[in-house]
Design a protein around this motif. Structure first.
Motif, PDB file in Angstrom:
ATOM      1  N   THR A 103       0.855  -1.188   0.000  1.00  0.00           N
ATOM      2  CA  THR A 103       0.000   0.000   0.000  1.00  0.00           C
ATOM      3  C   THR A 103       0.888   1.234   0.000  1.00  0.00           C
ATOM      4  O   THR A 103       2.091   1.156   0.247  1.00  0.00           O
ATOM      5  N   ARG A 159      -3.616   5.047   6.855  1.00  0.00           N
ATOM      6  CA  ARG A 159      -4.773   4.563   7.611  1.00  0.00           C
ATOM      7  C   ARG A 159      -4.549   3.160   8.157  1.00  0.00           C
ATOM      8  O   ARG A 159      -4.929   2.863   9.288  1.00  0.00           O
ATOM      9  N   THR A 214      -3.918   5.138   2.058  1.00  0.00           N
ATOM     10  CA  THR A 214      -4.251   3.776   2.491  1.00  0.00           C
ATOM     11  C   THR A 214      -3.215   3.260   3.474  1.00  0.00           C
ATOM     12  O   THR A 214      -3.556   2.660   4.497  1.00  0.00           O
TER      13      THR A 214
END
Length: 117
Positions: free
Chosen positions: A55, A62, A59
């Motif tokens: 990722t 998070r 993204t």
């Protein structure tokens, strides 16, 4: 980008530590008697490596916040309450300072980059 906001770096540091030191340390301490603990350390390492290498951007930030934030809180609570795991203190002070900082950094960098594009 400064080191505090480098989420990928913090995820890699935690993943290596959790996989090598966590699983390896559990094996060295308990041997084959505690395969569940060794497996747990390894599985968490896989999640962290996934977040670090598969990722990026928002993204990744998070995922870092969601994966590392609860572990940070868990270490703080274990240290504050003196909780035990397998008969040993889960987060004895001052030894718990290192994992608290190391798990807190990807959580902090993840929160700081939560809304980045």
């Amino acid at each position: 980008m400064n080191i505090i906001q480098n989420t990928k770096l913090w995820l890699i540091v935690i993943a290596l530590g959790h996989t090598v030191l966590g699983a390896g340390g559990a094996y060295a301490t308990y041997g084959n008697d505690e395969l569940a603990i060794i497996g747990f350390f390894s599985v968490v390492g896989v999640y962290l490596f996934y977040a670090a290498f598969m990722t990026e951007g928002q993204t990744q930030s998070r995922l870092a916040a969601v994966l590392c934030g609860p572990v940070f809180v868990w270490f703080v609570l274990c240290a504050a309450l003196g909780l035990e795991m397998l008969g040993d203190p889960a987060a004895p002070m001052p030894e718990a300072i290192m994992p608290i900082v190391l798990w807190g950094m990807p959580a902090l960098s993840g929160v700081m980059g939560w809304n980045t594009e």
